[in-house]
Structures are given as C-alpha cells and as structure tokens.
Design a protein around this motif. Structure first.
Motif, PDB file in Angstrom:
ATOM      1  N   SER A 169       0.827  -1.204   0.000  1.00  0.00           N
ATOM      2  CA  SER A 169       0.000   0.000   0.000  1.00  0.00           C
ATOM      3  C   SER A 169       0.864   1.258   0.000  1.00  0.00           C
ATOM      4  N   ILE A 170       1.965   1.244   0.777  1.00  0.00           N
ATOM      5  CA  ILE A 170       2.861   2.400   0.817  1.00  0.00           C
ATOM      6  C   ILE A 170       3.449   2.673  -0.565  1.00  0.00           C
ATOM      7  N   LEU A 171       3.898   1.603  -1.234  1.00  0.00           N
ATOM      8  CA  LEU A 171       4.539   1.803  -2.530  1.00  0.00           C
ATOM      9  C   LEU A 171       3.556   2.383  -3.530  1.00  0.00           C
ATOM     10  N   THR A 172       2.298   1.922  -3.480  1.00  0.00           N
ATOM     11  CA  THR A 172       1.288   2.515  -4.359  1.00  0.00           C
ATOM     12  C   THR A 172       1.146   3.991  -4.062  1.00  0.00           C
ATOM     13  N   GLY A 173       1.116   4.330  -2.765  1.00  0.00           N
ATOM     14  CA  GLY A 173       0.960   5.735  -2.389  1.00  0.00           C
ATOM     15  C   GLY A 173       2.112   6.585  -2.887  1.00  0.00           C
ATOM     16  N   VAL A 174       3.338   6.088  -2.710  1.00  0.00           N
ATOM     17  CA  VAL A 174       4.516   6.838  -3.171  1.00  0.00           C
ATOM     18  C   VAL A 174       4.413   7.069  -4.677  1.00  0.00           C
ATOM     19  N   ASN A 175       4.062   6.011  -5.398  1.00  0.00           N
ATOM     20  CA  ASN A 175       3.954   6.105  -6.840  1.00  0.00           C
ATOM     21  C   ASN A 175       2.943   7.149  -7.268  1.00  0.00           C
ATOM     22  N   PHE A 176       1.790   7.165  -6.598  1.00  0.00           N
ATOM     23  CA  PHE A 176       0.739   8.077  -7.019  1.00  0.00           C
ATOM     24  C   PHE A 176       1.124   9.518  -6.722  1.00  0.00           C
ATOM     25  N   VAL A 177       1.690   9.763  -5.534  1.00  0.00           N
ATOM     26  CA  VAL A 177       2.060  11.142  -5.200  1.00  0.00           C
ATOM     27  C   VAL A 177       3.067  11.673  -6.217  1.00  0.00           C
ATOM     28  N   VAL A 178       4.088  10.854  -6.492  1.00  0.00           N
ATOM     29  CA  VAL A 178       5.113  11.336  -7.413  1.00  0.00           C
ATOM     30  C   VAL A 178       4.531  11.495  -8.817  1.00  0.00           C
ATOM     31  N   SER A 179       3.677  10.573  -9.229  1.00  0.00           N
ATOM     32  CA  SER A 179       3.081  10.701 -10.566  1.00  0.00           C
ATOM     33  C   SER A 179       2.278  11.982 -10.671  1.00  0.00           C
ATOM     34  N   ILE A 180       1.485  12.252  -9.645  1.00  0.00           N
ATOM     35  CA  ILE A 180       0.637  13.439  -9.730  1.00  0.00           C
ATOM     36  C   ILE A 180       1.494  14.701  -9.711  1.00  0.00           C
ATOM     37  N   HIS A 181       2.586  14.661  -8.980  1.00  0.00           N
ATOM     38  CA  HIS A 181       3.433  15.850  -8.937  1.00  0.00           C
ATOM     39  C   HIS A 181       4.181  16.078 -10.233  1.00  0.00           C
ATOM     40  N   THR A 182       4.700  15.013 -10.825  1.00  0.00           N
ATOM     41  CA  THR A 182       5.650  15.241 -11.919  1.00  0.00           C
ATOM     42  C   THR A 182       5.108  14.922 -13.299  1.00  0.00           C
ATOM     43  N   LEU A 183       4.004  14.203 -13.409  1.00  0.00           N
ATOM     44  CA  LEU A 183       3.590  13.756 -14.749  1.00  0.00           C
ATOM     45  C   LEU A 183       2.380  14.492 -15.303  1.00  0.00           C
ATOM     46  N   ARG A 184       1.911  15.509 -14.601  1.00  0.00           N
ATOM     47  CA  ARG A 184       0.721  16.177 -15.122  1.00  0.00           C
ATOM     48  C   ARG A 184       1.029  16.836 -16.465  1.00  0.00           C
ATOM     49  N   PRO A 185       0.080  16.753 -17.404  1.00  0.00           N
ATOM     50  CA  PRO A 185       0.353  17.282 -18.737  1.00  0.00           C
ATOM     51  C   PRO A 185       0.138  18.787 -18.802  1.00  0.00           C
ATOM     52  N   LYS A 186       0.489  19.298 -19.938  1.00  0.00           N
ATOM     53  CA  LYS A 186       0.284  20.717 -20.202  1.00  0.00           C
ATOM     54  C   LYS A 186      -1.192  21.049 -20.008  1.00  0.00           C
ATOM     55  N   GLY A 187      -1.449  22.128 -19.353  1.00  0.00           N
ATOM     56  CA  GLY A 187      -2.829  22.563 -19.189  1.00  0.00           C
ATOM     57  C   GLY A 187      -3.495  22.024 -17.939  1.00  0.00           C
ATOM     58  N   MET A 188      -2.875  21.034 -17.285  1.00  0.00           N
ATOM     59  CA  MET A 188      -3.517  20.496 -16.101  1.00  0.00           C
ATOM     60  C   MET A 188      -2.838  21.058 -14.856  1.00  0.00           C
ATOM     61  N   THR A 189      -3.389  22.170 -14.387  1.00  0.00           N
ATOM     62  CA  THR A 189      -2.879  22.720 -13.149  1.00  0.00           C
ATOM     63  C   THR A 189      -3.491  21.915 -12.009  1.00  0.00           C
ATOM     64  N   TRP A 190      -3.057  22.202 -10.794  1.00  0.00           N
ATOM     65  CA  TRP A 190      -3.594  21.445  -9.668  1.00  0.00           C
ATOM     66  C   TRP A 190      -5.105  21.515  -9.644  1.00  0.00           C
ATOM     67  N   PHE A 191      -5.648  22.707  -9.902  1.00  0.00           N
ATOM     68  CA  PHE A 191      -7.104  22.827  -9.780  1.00  0.00           C
ATOM     69  C   PHE A 191      -7.824  22.569 -11.086  1.00  0.00           C
ATOM     70  N   ARG A 192      -7.147  21.896 -12.025  1.00  0.00           N
ATOM     71  CA  ARG A 192      -7.873  21.363 -13.174  1.00  0.00           C
ATOM     72  C   ARG A 192      -7.693  19.851 -13.225  1.00  0.00           C
ATOM     73  N   MET A 193      -7.181  19.286 -12.148  1.00  0.00           N
ATOM     74  CA  MET A 193      -7.082  17.836 -12.092  1.00  0.00           C
ATOM     75  C   MET A 193      -8.460  17.238 -11.900  1.00  0.00           C
ATOM     76  N   PRO A 194      -8.709  16.075 -12.484  1.00  0.00           N
ATOM     77  CA  PRO A 194      -9.965  15.389 -12.163  1.00  0.00           C
ATOM     78  C   PRO A 194     -10.034  15.135 -10.656  1.00  0.00           C
ATOM     79  N   LEU A 195     -11.239  15.176 -10.107  1.00  0.00           N
ATOM     80  CA  LEU A 195     -11.370  15.046  -8.654  1.00  0.00           C
ATOM     81  C   LEU A 195     -10.980  13.661  -8.166  1.00  0.00           C
ATOM     82  N   PHE A 196     -11.074  12.686  -9.059  1.00  0.00           N
ATOM     83  CA  PHE A 196     -10.612  11.340  -8.680  1.00  0.00           C
ATOM     84  C   PHE A 196      -9.128  11.386  -8.312  1.00  0.00           C
ATOM     85  N   LEU A 197      -8.377  12.201  -9.051  1.00  0.00           N
ATOM     86  CA  LEU A 197      -6.951  12.300  -8.746  1.00  0.00           C
ATOM     87  C   LEU A 197      -6.726  13.025  -7.422  1.00  0.00           C
ATOM     88  N   TRP A 198      -7.533  14.024  -7.161  1.00  0.00           N
ATOM     89  CA  TRP A 198      -7.425  14.688  -5.854  1.00  0.00           C
ATOM     90  C   TRP A 198      -7.677  13.680  -4.734  1.00  0.00           C
TER      91      TRP A 198
END
Lengths: 585, 121, 385
Positions: free
Chosen positions: A199-228
């Motif tokens: 479970s920890i490894l999944t969490g680490v993966n998701f946090v880092v993915s959300i921080h570093t892999l967001r595409p152009k145009g997707m600011t924090w407050f344009r992320m889908p709420l599922f990602l939040w």
C-alpha cells in the motif's frame, strides 16, 4: 495508436476501433502479464487478486451469518462447545476484507488503471515499484491464505499447525500475545505488514506521478477530482501505513521474543497498542472511503451531464479529510482505558471530520440538481452511495458522541455503522467505478438491463442485512458472539436472509462481467461523454496510452461531446474552448 | 514530443543545474557535527534535571538541521522536499504528543494492579 | 513487440533502473526512461520519490520513538537506571563514524556532479567502510550485552520469564531478585550495590524461591561473576545511589523494557544501515568502469563473509566463523580470478557524471536519513541523565 486529440471527425471515428493492438493484445502469454510494467495490466492483475479476496471475505461473512441464523450453536461449535471456528471466521473476514479488499480495491485497481491515463502519461512514475507493489500484495495475501488453510486443516484433522486467527482483525493485545492463543498471529501480522508495504509503494507512486507527470494545461485545480481523492489517499498511505508496519513488527517481536512492550503481564501497556494500531487504522478508514468519494465526483458529474458543483471545495475537502483523519483515532478507544481528557478531545475532533465529508455530499447533490440525469448503472451505484454514505456517516456521528458511544460500544450498532460506510459506500462506489471504467478496461459494454437488476438486488440485500443491525445494536446485541438470547432471533434471521440476497447480487454482478467479456458489444472510446483524458484514447487503450502527451482542459466540460448513434458513444466535436490548445494541427 | 516537455509547473530542470556543495561547506558541517556531538556528551555530565532531555533534543535537532540543509541539499533544493520532511516530523510529533499525554493520564489506572488484571475485557 | 522489450528494459526510476535504451522512439539520453519526457522530469520524480519514501521511514521510526517516549515519560527511573548498561563511548564512537560516512557520502555526490570518477569511487568505498565500522561497533555492544544476560526478549535477565526459565533449568543461575521483594518488600535491600557479593537470599525468599541455590544480589540482583564489571561501571557512572533496589517494585518489572526498546530501535536502525550499504555497493559497481564491474560484484558478499568471520570471533561461534570463511574465501578467490581476466580491458568511465548523478544523490539522501535517525538515537538511549 491514434488518440482523440486530433480534432478531425473522420480520424475521431476511426479512433474508436483501432486496428492495431491494445494493451490487452499487444503481447500474449502468462509471462507477458507476470513481468509487465504496464500500469493497466498491473491494475487488471490487482483486480483478479482483489476479487478473490472479496470472494473469500464474502464467503466468511456468509458462514458467519449462517451460524447466527438461530440462537443456539448451528454448525460452528467444536467438541468443547467453544466457538473457535466462529472466532476464526470473523477475524479472517475482517482482516481479509480490510487489508486485501477495501484498502487496495479502488487505488490499486481503478487508480492504477486510470491515474496515468487521466494524467495523459504513459505510465506511473515508477513502473517497477508498481509491479513490486503487486507482488507484495500477492505475497501478503499468501500469508492470509496460509492462515486460513492451516486453520481449516487444524479443525478438520485435529492437526496443530500455526493456523487460524482468533484475535479479531485488530490484533488487540493481550488477545494476540496471550499464551492461550494458539492461532497464527505471526503469519497473519507478517501478511498485514507486507500488504502495508504494498500500500505504501502505491501511495509513493501516485504522489510522485501526480506531482511530476501532469500534462500541459492540467494545473492542480484542473485535475480530475478522482486524482485529488487519490492524492489525499496517498498522503494517508504514506504517513499512516508505516506506523502500522512498526506496530505489527512490535507485535511480532512481542510474540516471538516476548519483548513485553504491549503485554501487561510483562509490564507492558496494552492501551499503547491501541494508540499505535488506531493511529494507522483510523486514517486507513479514509484510505478506504476517499478514493470512493473520488469516483463519486466523476460519476455524478458525468451522468448528470453537468459541471461538478464546487470543484475547489471537493478537492480541498479531500485533503482536509486526509489530514483531519489523523486527529480522531482515539474515538475507537473510548472504553479502553483512555483518559477522559483525550476521549473528550477525540470526540470533538470526530465531529470536525464530518464537515468535509458533508461538503462533498452537498456538492454532489448540488451537481445533480437540475442536471440531465442519466440512470446508467454507474449512476445508480452513485446514488446508492450518496444515500448509504449519509446513513453511515450520520451514525458515525452518533458513535462519535461519548455519551452514545459508551452504551452502544461493541454492539451491532457499530457493526452496522461501519458496514454502511465500508460496504454500503465504499463497495457501491467500487462497483460503480468498475462499471464506469469497464468499457475502457476491456473494450466491451455490458448488459445494462442485468447490471441494473443486479445493482438493485445488491442494494436490497445490503440494507436487509445491515439496517436491522442498527436496531439489534441499540437493543444491546454485542458483536462477535456466536450465540445470543432468543429475543434477538428475528433481527439475526432477517440479517442472514439479507446476506444471502447480497451474495446472490454479487454473483449476478460477476456473471454480468463475465458475460460482457465474452459477448459484450465493442465499447466506443467514450460511452459516457466524460471529458477526463482516459476517454480521449481508444477502448481499450493502446500500450502507452497516448502517442503524444495530450493537452488537458477542464475535466468537467462536457459541451463538446455529442452522442453519435452509429458508434453508440460520444464524439468530440473538435471545437476547443480557449484554454484548451489542440496539438498536431 | 519535445514540444510538450517543458511545461510542468512542478517539473523544472533543477536536476541539470544542481548546486555543488563546496568542500569548505562540507568540512564545516562535519566540524559542527563533531563539536555538537562532544557538546551533547559533555552536557550529560551536568545535572540540569528535566532540562537535560530538552538540551539533548535541541542539540540533536540542530545536528539534524545541518545534515538536512547541507548534506541533503535542502537549502538548495525544492522547498517541497523540506515541506515533506517537516510534515512527516509534525505527524510524528502529533502521534507521540497525544500518546504521551494520554498514557500519562491513564497511568494511575495501570499502576498498582496485578499485571494479569490489566488485560482488556 | 519492440515496445514491450523497451518497457521491460528501460529504467523505471533511477533507484531501480539500469541504463535504459530509448528503443524505437528517439530518446537522446539513454538514462531517461521511456515514460519520462526529459531528464529533468525523471530526476524530479526520483528525488521526490525518495523524499516521500523518507517520510514513510520517519513515520516508521516515529512509532518506536513513541514507544520510547511513553515509557521514558512514565517510567523515568527505569531509563535512568538501565541506560548505564549502555557504553557511552562506543555510542559516541558510532556517532562519529556515521557522521564521517555522511560526510564522505555528501562528498561522493559532489564528485559525481563534477564527474570526478576516481574520487567518487573512493568516497563511496569510504562510506561503505563507515557502514561496516558502525556494524562492527554495534556487534561488540550487542555481544557484550548478550553475554551478560541483557539480550533481547526473554533472554534479558530482567524479563519475568527469564527468572522462571533459568530457575527451572539450572538451579544456581543468576536471577534478578525482583521476586524476592514480592514477599517481603525491601527484605534484601541490604544487598551490596556493587554486586558480586553473595548474599544468602533464602531468608527473604518465598517458598517457591527456596529452589534458587544461587545468591541473588546486587543492583541487578545478579550474582555476578560475569556482571561485576558492568555493575561497577553502572554504579560508578551513576555516581549516586540509583540501584535496582531503589526502583519501586512495579518499575523493577519494567527494567527489561528499556533493553527491548534499545534493541528494537538500534536493530531496526542497523537493518537500515545494512540496506543502505547494499545500495551504496550498487553505486560502487555502477561508478566503476564497465570493464571492472564483474569483479567488483563478488567483493561485497566477500566483505560480508569477512564480517561474519568477525562476528564469529566476537561471539565465539565456530559455525558463523566457518561459514564466513567459506563465503569470503570463495567469493574473494572468484573476484581475484576476475581481476586477472577482466580488469583493464576497457577504459570507459563509470555511469555517473555531470549529466547523470541522480542515483548517487538519491542513495545519499537515504544514507543521510539513516545518519539522522542515529543522531536522535544516540542522546536518547545513551545519554540519559
């Protein structure tokens, strides 16, 4: 591997049925699955494991309910008329359901599958860690299967393997340290420890993915709420699960070496164990429910054909729940010797955590208000969720109040409350999410008629099982007993019948899925008209999701998706709102 | 592909222009750590009552601080990494603080009873 | 198809990956994994990943610190009494060793950033040696305690089970005296503090106690042939009258918990040191010239074998010693054989340089965290006033 980011209608239409392979077909053979680093395949493997766990846990539940069908011992008492087997069943039911089904279900299946595509990325940040996490899950599961099998063998052949577990899923000391406990505490805690790492490894993966892999145009407050929601979940996984890890290690040391930190017979402090345990396990409740809430935000907006109401409030409330969830663990310890000062403080904070949950509920209702609601299967589950979560959440407030908690502590009222949250809410959201992403995962539609019928059976079965337990609880029926006075018979019988109905409903869901895999019609790229990025690539997605990193716009802007009868799905009209920039042309 | 590579609001390119810590800084930090280690041993010799623990902790935090800031590059790094560190320490403090406060309060109930009867019902 | 092999060979993150291959889409830098757009993004992800992981480590140790705080807060006398059995100078020595290895690790990062291959290798090996040194000192400490009846779990003489077990097996074993007071509080309080003096305990014993032929005395209630020096040290270090008898009865039962917490905290920490050494060794291999790598690989297990020999000597365990000799000998020979065959056939540099040093950086972060935790463990365990 065309994607729908090219705004030309012909191309768009072609994209619905890609001629080249997708992630399911690009390579065949079991080995190509077992060593895959593709987040989608790992998600599918998790799905198989988690569904197996659900089956096991459900089976235990049905056995428990069958035992409880009359006040006298039914079939689970052994020669000494002790209910060891019953104790094993409710312990394993809890442990398997919590550690192997509820916690990994949404993040590891739907999160793994959808998160990178929603980010327009090719994969999660650390694909190898992701695969390792799956194998840790499988290994942890094996420990539990061992505990179960050895317990059954012990009962059947009178062997004395280290098997079975009768401590309750919480492993409370001194139940788990006592000499009398022959059960397999060490294998079970090892299993839970390993599952925690997964479970920890999944969490680490998701946090880092959300921080570093967001595409152009997707600011924090344009992320889908599922990602939040997944982000909030990951925060809890990162900050709370290690404490479970150390707790279980201490318990193993306690049992194997006798270190005595939690064992009162050795000068230890059993209440401290409960602090340790609930510092993880209360936040873990939010690991279970937050991703479900994320699914809700997607489903309700998409099937109301209306922009989500109060986006920022929902997003922030996810984080607020994640953080406040750390401040309320003591409400599990009101009667365990905790000081009255701490109890009062925890009671107060428990009310505080209801606020962000309520914010979400109100925003979902406001999203549905005057929306063009489409009663597809996912939406039906979403509406079940809102109803059942409200019941579960409000009874949680009853239990958070000290004066109410003490008399109903450890009664069926508590059982009913957390099943309304865990099953009524989390599992409804999980099923809704599965139905929602099913066409994307497997490229097949399912029978809408049968899925709706099964959802209703599930709903009826669930309420029949658990609503009556509220009443039984207030009448004083304590949890975890295999026999009971005659006056509770009716409650238990209704509940047992309900459990069978729920079981039938779950098998109908399973049959519906299997039928869809074999006979379902080909799914269009976007059957629901949703605008998050996973609906911009074909169904099922190609191996690396997108040939080029797409540009994200508002995930809840459905204006440009129009129903196309020939395809049986939605098609983007190619028009682009100002912030959205097309790529390619 | 290249056109979409420079965009992430979080993903800049610090990785390519790292701060190289100079030998002078590294050795100074090492020296400070040694001095603080000696100090923390020396302080134990003096009886300051309850203060001893806190002085030891303050020195430890100071040592941890320089290790974090210079050896772990936090001073030159993204602030978010420092935030992660601080937040995790805050949660540890929360956990320890509440468990300590509560155990302190219920301790009288644990004391003075025969061990066996302390078992939870 | 080509994409599949691409996925399975390219690195997922700098921590776990080898040099990746761009495959058929044109990635310029072979170190950038297929799913990252740029090296900058990959480095960011790797560093963030490690920091988040460090947060989980901090929380995990936080649990042990919590147990520590709760017991020390509620039973300060136990900690004040029992910590004298820890050797402050060895603890301080280990602190210095770890700080020094942190310095060499930080220097290694600097070297990799500047592309100084030789200096990088030297720094990494020095760091590795620091880890070995730490473990050696730790072994000395553990071993000494294990041999003086202060080992973990019920092998600790203050542990209630220890008394019972030893009494049943060998009647004359040194046993804590705590049970004596159960019947007659302070009855044997006149037992000399320095230990070693045999006081007939029978007079104050309860019936079940008379089986103990051995004198039970001393601050630890131990008759003490092996414990003399310990007690002397403890009493001396205390410089005042803190003795086992001074502890209230309930606290005497909890003395062993100090040792349990000590072993759990330092044990988990040592486990992290070992883990860190594996990671650093992986860096050493990658920092070496490709032609030299194959003979470096067996050196680490060979060194571990040497460590086993050392442990065997310290603990007087021939089995451990022999297995250490076998491991070290075989792998050392293999390494030497490879040196003759493989060394110097290539003159390339190692993997790390100014454009690619993230693995060194990230492993460094981990190593510094291990150091950080020790920085807290040392004063909290060894320097209790």
């Amino acid at each position: 591997m065309t994607t729908l980011t090219t705004p030309q209608p012909d191309l768009l239409r072609a994209a619905h049925y890609p001629s080249t392979g997708n992630y399911l077909t690009h390579r065949k053979g079991p080995l190509s699955w077992l060593i895959t680093l593709d987040h989608k395949r790992i998600g599918i493997m998790y799905m198989i494991g988690v569904c197996f766990a659900l089956f096991l846990g459900g089976l235990f539940a049905l056995l428990l309910r069958t035992e409880l069908i009359n006040p006298t011992p039914t079939f689970m008492s052994d020669a000494n008329a002790s209910f060891n087997f019953y104790n094993h069943m409710f312990t394993l039911h809890g442990a398997v359901m919590v550690f192997m089904f509820i916690i990994p279900a949404v993040p590891a299946i739907l999160g793994n599958f959808a998160l990178p595509i929603m980010l327009g990325a090719k994969d999660v940040a650390f694909p190898r860690l992701n695969l390792l996490s799956f194998y840790l899950y499988a290994l942890g599961g094996l420990f539990f299967v061992w505990v179960l099998l050895a317990g059954v063998l012990n009962a059947a052949f009178d062997w004395s393997l280290a098997g079975g577990l009768d401590t309750g899923w919480t492993f409370y000391t001194p139940f788990s340290t006592g000499e009398s406990t022959k059960s397999a505490v060490i294998p079970a805690t090892m299993g839970a420890f390993i599952l925690g790492f997964s479970s920890i490894l999944t969490g680490v993966n998701f946090v880092v993915s959300i921080h570093t892999l967001r595409p152009k145009g997707m600011t924090w407050f344009r992320m889908p709420l599922f990602l939040w929601a997944l982000y909030g979940t990951s925060i809890i996984q990162i900050l709370a699960t290690p404490v479970l890890g150390i707790t279980l290690l201490l318990l193993i040391a306690e049992r194997s070496l006798g270190v005595g930190i939690f064992d009162p017979a050795l000068g230890g402090d059993p209440v401290l164990y409960q602090h340790f345990f609930w510092f993880y396990s209360h936040p873990a409740v939010y690991i279970m429910i937050l991703p479900a809430m994320g699914i809700m935000s997607e489903l309700i907006s998409v099937f109301s054909r209306k922009h989500i109401f109060g986006y920022k409030f929902i997003a922030n409330s996810s984080i607020a729940i994640a953080l406040l969830g750390f401040l309320v663990w003591g409400h599990h310890m009101f009667v365990s010797g905790q000081s009255s000062l701490a109890s009062a403080a925890f009671s107060l904070l428990t009310f505080a955590v209801a606020i962000p949950s309520a914010i979400k509920v109100f925003n979902w209702l406001a999203t549905m208000y005057k929306g063009n609601i489409q009663l597809k299967t996912p939406m039906i589950y979403a509406m079940f969720f809102v109803l059942l979560f409200t019941v579960g959440g409000l009874t949680g407030l009853f239990l958070g109040a000290l004066a109410v908690n003490v008399p109903v502590h450890d009664t069926y009222f508590v059982v009913a409350h957390f099943h309304y949250v865990m099953v009524g809410s989390m599992m409804m959201a999980f099923l809704g999410g599965m139905y929602y992403w099913w066409p994307k995962m497997f490229g097949r539609m399912y029978s809408e008629k049968w899925s709706i019928i099964s959802s209703i059976v599930v709903f009826i079965g669930f309420n029949m099982t658990f609503f009556i337990q509220f009443i039984a609880g207030t009448q004083g029926m304590p949890r975890r007993y295999a026999s009971y006075p005659d006056n509770y018979t009716t409650y238990h019988q209704v509940s047992t019948v309900g459990a069978y109905v729920l079981g039938v409903g779950m098998f109908m869901v399973l049959g519906n899925w299997i039928h869809s895999l074999r006979k379902g019609r080909r799914a269009p790229a976007n059957p629901w008209g949703a605008n998050t990025l996973e609906w911009h690539c074909s169904s099922p997605p190609p191996l690396e999701n997108f040939a080029r990193t797409p540009v994200a716009d508002d995930p809840y802007n459905f204006k440009h998706w129009h129903w196309d009868e020939t395809i049986g799905g939605y098609i983007h009209d190619g028009k682009i709102d100002p912030p959205r920039k097309g790529s390619g042309h | 592909m290249s056109q979409s590579s420079e965009h992430h609001d979080t993903a800049g390119h610090e990785g390519f222009h790292p701060h190289v810590v100079s030998p002078r800084v590294l050795l100074t930090v090492f020296g400070i750590l040694l001095v603080l280690t000696m100090l923390t041993v020396a302080v134990t010799k003096i009886d300051l009552g309850k203060l001893n623990v806190w002085i030891a902790l303050i020195i430890a935090v100071a040592k941890a601080g320089v290790v974090g800031l210079y050896f772990m590059h936090l001073r030159y790094d993204r602030p978010f990494h420092g935030i992660i560190l601080v937040v995790s320490l805050m949660f540890v403090a929360l956990f320890i603080g509440i468990a300590l406060m509560d155990s302190d309060a219920y301790q009288p109930n644990l004391q003075g009873k025969p061990a066996a009867s302390e078992a939870m019902p | 198809m080509s994409q599949t092999s691409d996925i399975s060979t390219s690195p997922s993150n700098p921590l776990h990956g080898d040099a990746g291959h761009g495959g058929d889409h044109h990635v310029h830098d072979p170190h950038v994994a297929h799913h990252f757009d740029s090296m900058g993004q990959q480095v960011d992800a790797g560093k963030l990943g490690m920091w988040v992981f460090l947060a989980t480590e901090i929380l995990m140790f936080g649990g042990l610190f919590c147990a520590y705080a709760v017991y020390r807060g509620n039973h300060p006398e136990v900690f004040a009494y029992a910590h004298h059995y820890l050797d402050t100078s060895l603890g301080a020595l280990n602190t210095v060793i770890l700080i020094a290895s942190s310095l060499t690790m930080a220097w290694a990062v600097r070297c990799s950033q500047l592309g100084k291959q030789r200096a990088l290798l030297i720094c990494l090996v020095l760091t590795l040696l620091g880890g070995f040194g730490f473990l050696c000192v730790k072994t000395i400490e553990y071993n000494h305690k294990a041999h003086t009846g202060k080992w973990i779990g019920s092998a600790n003489m203050y542990h209630p089970k220890y008394v019972a077990d030893k009494r049943d097996e060998k009647g004359k074993l040194k046993a804590p005296q705590e049970k004596n007071e159960a019947n007659d509080a302070k009855g044997s309080g006149e037992a000399p503090v320095g230990g070693g003096v045999t006081t007939p305990a029978a007079s104050t014993d309860g019936p079940d106690r008379s089986a103990i032929a051995a004198p039970a005395a001393g601050p630890a209630g131990v008759s003490a042939s092996i414990l003399d020096e310990d007690h002397a040290k403890a009493a001396h270090a205390a410089g005042h009258t803190m003795t086992y008898e001074d502890l209230p009865k309930a606290e005497q039962e909890r003395v062993h918990i100090f040792f349990q917490i000590y072993y759990l905290m330092t044990g988990l920490h040592s486990f992290h040191v070992i883990l860190g050494m594996f990671l650093i060794f992986w860096l050493v291999v990658r920092a070496a010239k490709p032609g030299d790598r194959k003979w470096i690989v067996p050196l680490f297990p060979a060194a571990m074998g040497l460590f086993l020999v050392y442990v065997g000597i310290v603990t007087h365990s021939t089995g451990v010693m022999i297995s250490g000799v076998v491991i070290a000998g075989l792998l050392g020979l293999y390494a030497l054989w490879r040196v003759r065959g493989g060394a110097g056939e290539s003159d390339q540099a190692g993997d790390f340089g100014p454009t690619y040093f993230a693995p060194v950086d990230i492993v460094g972060l981990y190593w510094h965290l291990v150091d950080l935790i020790w920085i807290f463990l040392f004063p909290l365990l060894y320097l209790i006033h």
